[in-house]
Design a protein around this motif. Structure first.
Motif, mmCIF file in Angstrom:
data_model
loop_
_atom_site.group_PDB
_atom_site.id
_atom_site.type_symbol
_atom_site.label_atom_id
_atom_site.label_comp_id
_atom_site.label_asym_id
_atom_site.label_seq_id
_atom_site.Cartn_x
_atom_site.Cartn_y
_atom_site.Cartn_z
ATOM 1 N N ASP A 37 12.485 29.574 24.524
ATOM 2 C CA ASP A 37 13.071 28.901 23.545
ATOM 3 C C ASP A 37 14.029 27.847 23.946
ATOM 4 N N PHE A 38 15.207 27.571 25.429
ATOM 5 C CA PHE A 38 16.315 26.771 25.451
ATOM 6 C C PHE A 38 15.389 26.311 26.913
ATOM 7 N N LEU A 39 15.591 26.910 27.975
ATOM 8 C CA LEU A 39 15.297 26.518 29.333
ATOM 9 C C LEU A 39 14.213 25.465 29.783
ATOM 10 N N GLN A 51 14.635 13.002 24.833
ATOM 11 C CA GLN A 51 15.439 13.688 24.411
ATOM 12 C C GLN A 51 16.285 15.031 24.659
ATOM 13 N N TRP A 52 17.543 15.606 24.476
ATOM 14 C CA TRP A 52 17.852 16.962 24.365
ATOM 15 C C TRP A 52 18.979 17.144 22.842
ATOM 16 N N ARG A 53 18.799 18.874 22.764
ATOM 17 C CA ARG A 53 19.257 18.658 21.428
ATOM 18 C C ARG A 53 20.477 19.259 20.671
ATOM 19 N N ALA A 54 21.019 18.970 21.951
ATOM 20 C CA ALA A 54 22.310 18.989 21.985
ATOM 21 C C ALA A 54 23.319 17.760 21.327
ATOM 22 N N TYR A 55 24.413 18.036 20.320
ATOM 23 C CA TYR A 55 24.652 17.027 20.193
ATOM 24 C C TYR A 55 26.775 17.576 20.095
ATOM 25 N N GLU A 56 27.701 16.603 20.210
ATOM 26 C CA GLU A 56 28.967 16.564 20.104
ATOM 27 C C GLU A 56 29.231 16.778 18.870
ATOM 28 N N LYS A 81 38.874 20.767 20.883
ATOM 29 C CA LYS A 81 38.253 21.032 22.192
ATOM 30 C C LYS A 81 36.926 20.261 22.298
ATOM 31 N N PRO A 82 36.048 19.429 22.658
ATOM 32 C CA PRO A 82 34.492 18.817 22.442
ATOM 33 C C PRO A 82 33.346 20.091 23.353
ATOM 34 N N VAL A 83 32.590 20.511 22.282
ATOM 35 C CA VAL A 83 31.655 20.840 21.932
ATOM 36 C C VAL A 83 30.340 20.290 22.503
ATOM 37 N N LEU A 84 29.530 20.633 23.106
ATOM 38 C CA LEU A 84 28.117 20.271 22.782
ATOM 39 C C LEU A 84 26.843 21.132 22.261
ATOM 40 N N LEU A 85 27.227 21.422 20.729
ATOM 41 C CA LEU A 85 26.000 21.873 19.683
ATOM 42 C C LEU A 85 24.652 21.749 20.182
ATOM 43 N N MET A 86 23.771 22.819 19.954
ATOM 44 C CA MET A 86 22.450 22.565 20.141
ATOM 45 C C MET A 86 22.134 22.379 17.857
ATOM 46 N N LYS A 87 20.952 21.782 18.156
ATOM 47 C CA LYS A 87 20.458 21.194 16.625
ATOM 48 C C LYS A 87 18.951 21.967 16.666
ATOM 49 N N GLY A 88 18.690 22.142 15.790
ATOM 50 C CA GLY A 88 17.178 22.734 15.379
ATOM 51 C C GLY A 88 16.966 24.086 16.938
ATOM 52 N N GLY A 89 16.150 24.275 16.073
ATOM 53 C CA GLY A 89 15.567 25.515 16.892
ATOM 54 C C GLY A 89 15.971 26.844 16.687
ATOM 55 N N PRO A 90 15.923 27.492 17.532
ATOM 56 C CA PRO A 90 16.821 29.448 16.982
ATOM 57 C C PRO A 90 18.097 29.377 17.778
ATOM 58 N N PHE A 91 18.417 28.877 18.776
ATOM 59 C CA PHE A 91 19.807 28.344 19.353
ATOM 60 C C PHE A 91 20.600 27.099 18.544
ATOM 61 N N GLU A 92 20.180 26.870 17.411
ATOM 62 C CA GLU A 92 20.998 26.024 16.478
ATOM 63 C C GLU A 92 22.207 26.271 16.393
ATOM 64 N N ASP A 98 27.801 27.339 26.966
ATOM 65 C CA ASP A 98 26.945 28.172 26.878
ATOM 66 C C ASP A 98 26.015 28.896 27.672
ATOM 67 N N LEU A 99 24.413 28.463 26.402
ATOM 68 C CA LEU A 99 23.311 28.956 26.761
ATOM 69 C C LEU A 99 22.976 28.549 28.096
ATOM 70 N N LEU A 100 23.638 27.565 28.802
ATOM 71 C CA LEU A 100 23.452 27.039 30.254
ATOM 72 C C LEU A 100 23.439 28.040 31.273
ATOM 73 N N LYS A 101 24.980 28.870 30.772
ATOM 74 C CA LYS A 101 25.206 29.572 31.733
ATOM 75 C C LYS A 101 23.968 31.016 31.338
ATOM 76 N N GLU A 102 24.206 31.424 30.130
ATOM 77 C CA GLU A 102 23.114 32.482 29.631
ATOM 78 C C GLU A 102 21.816 32.391 30.183
ATOM 79 N N GLY A 103 21.591 31.090 30.671
ATOM 80 C CA GLY A 103 19.865 30.891 31.150
ATOM 81 C C GLY A 103 20.755 30.542 32.707
ATOM 82 N N ALA A 104 21.771 30.940 33.328
ATOM 83 C CA ALA A 104 20.724 30.883 35.107
ATOM 84 C C ALA A 104 21.255 32.099 35.165
ATOM 85 N N ASP A 105 22.485 32.963 34.472
ATOM 86 C CA ASP A 105 22.479 34.658 34.331
ATOM 87 C C ASP A 105 20.781 35.053 34.765
ATOM 88 N N TRP A 106 20.167 34.360 33.447
ATOM 89 C CA TRP A 106 19.040 35.537 33.330
ATOM 90 C C TRP A 106 18.258 34.637 34.339
#
Length: 152
Positions: A37-39, A51-56, A81-92, A98-106
């Motif tokens: 659902d993410f990677l 497209q990428w579901r992240a937004y400023e 501070k700036p962040v890139l939040l996910m829109k839509g999907g289970p990680f909205e 943070d999700l990228l770090k979690e994905g790399a650890d996975w």
């Protein structure tokens, strides 16, 4: 042209464990949402839909958000501070970094787990092509080239 067949170079034990791991990822999708659902989803979005579901968004020290001003490079006067939040999907609403770090650890856990189950140490230095231990070069014209040069 010289071509290396990775299947012939890898230990059959590692090949088997990687196959077992991949089958578990496919068969137990709900246990591997970070992959499906993410990677994989974001990879497909970027490659196929551009497209990428992240937004400023700007996050304040108190955890609340405020709308962006111009871009992530704009200075904030409220310590946001700036962040890139996910829109839509289970990680909205989650921070995509943070999700990228979690994905790399996975990914690392899956690969290292397969290597360990195959009877190898993932921390041991091995060649990328043949996955054999790197030779220890002692002495010779260039001197001692091993990492343990200071060891007796």
């Amino acid at each position: 042209m010289f071509r290396v067949d990775a299947k012939s170079c890898l230990s059959p034990h590692i090949r088997h464990e990687i196959t077992v791991e991949w089958n578990a990822i496919k068969d137990e999708r709900e246990d591997h949402a970070i992959f499906w659902d993410f990677l994989r989803q974001e990879r497909d979005n970027v490659i196929h839909e551009y497209q990428w579901r992240a937004y400023e968004q700007w996050i304040k020290p108190d955890g609340t958000f405020r709308a962006t001003r111009l871009s992530l490079l704009a200075l904030a006067d409220d310590d946001a501070k700036p962040v890139l939040l996910m829109k839509g999907g289970p990680f909205e609403g989650r921070n995509s970094l943070d999700l990228l770090k979690e994905g790399a650890d996975w990914v690392e856990a899956r690969i290292f787990g397969a290597i360990r189950r195959a009877g190898f140490d993932p921390e041991e230095r091995r060649g990328l092509v043949h996955f054999q231990p790197r030779p220890t070069l002692r002495g010779g014209i260039l001197g001692d080239l091993s990492d343990d040069a200071t060891q007796p």
